[in-house]
Design a protein around this motif. Structure first.
Motif: not given
Length: 331
Positions: A18-23, A53-54, A61-62
């Motif tokens: 879950g959530g957005t993970r940075t590169v 891609s956020v 990425y999510r």
């Protein structure tokens, strides 16, 4: 460090949490560079996994909202087949991963199974015992195995980096006919394009396999498995043995399979049954001779040793030893 395929699956698990993970975060968790993370993301997209891609300061990425992998639905028989396959494959050496990878794969399968079925399978694995010890085999690289399989399917040449049993390294272009699992090891058989002859290579000795342009025609005649087995029987070894045995092909093959010995069958006389007993010429190539006297004794058929004389001496010593045991008085 896990291999690329394992890292892609790990990336998917991280995104599924879950959530957005940075590169940067993903790169740190996977132990790779940022550009490698982006390459893995594209691989997931190619597999129809909706990775978004956020952009922005907290971008990364999510997974698309609502996306989840479908649950693993296995019947009792299917789950049993998968878990026993993992156990048997590891014991027989027919895996491409280390033991820990097999165990984690089995754990993941058990984790998503219904509780009652997982308990039953755990009970089976705890109760299961084997009469033999698991072998210690050198497993091939999964990437090499898949690259060779693709070359076989599409009849494309493939360049391999190979290390032979004497430690000599070479690079060859192979026209791969097929992949064969035999006696706990993986092999690929095909034509070595440089010398124009058929060869068999152990996959665990291949460091890299790269596809090459071009194509080749599939050979006629024996299939890959038969080519590998017959190649073992005719390979160069320390001793060349010739024995004539009076018996049927079935009787001899029960103790000397095709991977060990080659038979020169005489044509039966007119009216003679092909299954009838007759003298057959048996050719064996071996590094050692000490195992052969017991095999010849187990055949319990008349035989004549043509070569080498060393084998004749070993058979006589074996017979004398058995006779001395039989003469011993009862304690």
């Amino acid at each position: 460090m896990p291999r690329p395929t394992g890292r892609v699956l790990t990336l998917l698990e991280l995104l599924q949490s879950g959530g957005t993970r940075t590169v940067a975060e993903l790169a740190d968790r996977l132990g790779v560079e940022g550009r490698t993370v982006r390459r893995y993301v594209h691989q997931l997209i190619d597999l129809d996994v909706p990775v978004e891609s956020v952009r922005g300061r907290y971008g990364g990425y999510r997974l698309a909202p609502g996306y989840r992998l479908p649950p693993l639905m296995l019947s009792d028989d299917e789950a049993l087949a998968v878990l026993l396959g993992l156990v048997a494959g590891r014991r027989a050496g027919l895996t491409t991963t280390e033991r820990t990878a097999n165990e984690t794969a089995a754990a993941k399968i058990r984790r998503v199974l219904p509780r009652h079925l997982a308990r039953r399978l755990d009970a089976l694995l705890e109760a299961l015992a084997f009469t033999d010890r698991p072998g210690e085999f050198d497993t091939p690289d999964a990437g090499v195995l898949l690259a060779l399989a693709d070359a076989v399917r599409h009849r494309r040449p493939v360049s391999i980096r190979y290390t032979d049993r004497d430690g000599r390294r070479s690079e060859r272009t192979l026209h791969a006919y097929g992949i064969v699992a035999h006696a706990g090891r993986w092999y690929v058989t095909g034509k070595d394009a440089r010398i124009g002859e058929d060869r068999t290579f152990r996959l665990d000795r291949i460091a890299e396999a790269r596809p090459q342009p071009g194509s080749f025609e599939a050979p006629v005649g024996p299939g890959p498995a038969e080519r590998v087995v017959s190649g073992f029987a005719t390979a160069a070894y320390r001793h060349e043995v010739t024995v004539r045995i009076n018996g049927t092909v079935e009787q001899i093959r029960a103790h000397l399979p095709a991977g060990v010995a080659s038979l020169a069958e005489d044509e039966p006389a007119a009216g003679q049954d092909r299954a009838a007993e007759r003298w057959l010429r048996v050719e064996i190539r071996a590094e050692r001779l000490d195992w052969l006297p017991a095999v010849l004794a187990a055949l319990d058929r008349p035989f004549v040793i043509e070569r080498p004389d060393e084998l004749r001496d070993l058979v006589i010593a074996h017979a004398d030893r058995l006779a001395s045991y039989a003469r011993r008085p009862r304690p």
